[in-house]
Motif scaffolding. Structure first.
Motif, PDB file in Angstrom:
ATOM      1  N   ALA A  13       0.841  -1.194   0.000  1.00 48.22           N
ATOM      2  CA  ALA A  13       0.000   0.000   0.000  1.00 48.22           C
ATOM      3  C   ALA A  13       0.881   1.251   0.000  1.00 48.22           C
ATOM      4  CB  ALA A  13      -0.916  -0.006   1.214  1.00 48.22           C
ATOM      5  N   ARG A  65      -4.883   9.713  -8.434  1.00 49.02           N
ATOM      6  CA  ARG A  65      -3.859   8.704  -8.117  1.00 49.02           C
ATOM      7  C   ARG A  65      -3.383   7.980  -9.372  1.00 49.02           C
ATOM      8  NH1 ARG A  65      -5.181   4.380  -5.202  1.00 49.02           N
ATOM      9  NH2 ARG A  65      -7.403   4.385  -5.798  1.00 49.02           N
ATOM     10  N   SER A  83       0.071   5.748  -5.169  1.00 51.21           N
ATOM     11  CA  SER A  83      -0.660   5.723  -3.888  1.00 51.21           C
ATOM     12  C   SER A  83      -1.654   4.559  -3.861  1.00 51.21           C
ATOM     13  CB  SER A  83      -1.382   7.052  -3.660  1.00 51.21           C
ATOM     14  OG  SER A  83      -0.480   8.130  -3.665  1.00 51.21           O
ATOM     15  N   LYS A  85      -3.870   1.388  -3.007  1.00 54.62           N
ATOM     16  CA  LYS A  85      -4.589   0.966  -1.809  1.00 54.62           C
ATOM     17  C   LYS A  85      -4.961  -0.504  -1.942  1.00 54.62           C
ATOM     18  CE  LYS A  85      -6.797   5.540  -1.551  1.00 54.62           C
ATOM     19  NZ  LYS A  85      -8.099   6.250  -1.504  1.00 54.62           N
ATOM     20  N   ASP A  88      -7.510  -1.437  -4.453  1.00 52.75           N
ATOM     21  CA  ASP A  88      -7.165  -1.425  -5.878  1.00 52.75           C
ATOM     22  C   ASP A  88      -6.820  -2.823  -6.391  1.00 52.75           C
ATOM     23  OD1 ASP A  88      -5.433   1.654  -5.263  1.00 52.75           O
ATOM     24  OD2 ASP A  88      -7.393   1.429  -6.217  1.00 52.75           O
ATOM     25  N   SER A 113      -1.615  -4.667   2.467  1.00 47.56           N
ATOM     26  CA  SER A 113      -1.741  -3.616   3.489  1.00 47.56           C
ATOM     27  C   SER A 113      -0.584  -3.659   4.470  1.00 47.56           C
ATOM     28  CB  SER A 113      -3.061  -3.767   4.226  1.00 47.56           C
ATOM     29  OG  SER A 113      -3.150  -5.054   4.798  1.00 47.56           O
TER      30      SER A 113
END
Length: 113
Positions: A13, A65, A83, A85, A88, A113
């Protein structure tokens, strides 16, 4: 017609990836090019679009992003993803659209994460 997507992978992330999609068998410059994604259990969704005139549009979830671009000399469309996440995470597909849609194979993006 072939659309060959590449560049997927595993990223943490906050990291970045750049997807590429090389097209052959079409008049690339006159096609709108699109990136879609599909996460497990979800419908395929449009992520970004670039018209033949290089006008771009983005899904709200990636606006600011992700950046879509194209190189007509190389018959290639790109998706720069910053960026990143965990949400995504999905299989990303490129597509060429004019009066019909041609699809490439997907490339998996996994954001940890």
């Amino acid at each position: 017609v072939q659309l060959q997507a590449s560049g997927g992978g595993l990223v943490q992330a906050g990291g970045s990836l750049r997807l590429s999609c090389a097209a052959s068998g079409i008049g690339f410059s006159i096609y709108d090019m699109r990136w879609y994604r599909q996460a497990p259990g979800n419908k395929r969704e449009l992520v970004a679009d670039i018209t033949s005139g290089s006008i771009t549009n983005y899904a709200d979830s990636v606006w600011g992003r992700f950046t879509i671009s194209r190189d007509n000399a190389k018959n290639t469309v790109y998706l720069q993803m910053n960026s990143l996440k965990p949400e995504d995470t999905a299989v990303y597909y490129c597509a060429a659209f004019r009066t019909t849609t041609y699809w490439g194979q997907g490339t998996l993006v996994t954001v940890s994460s």
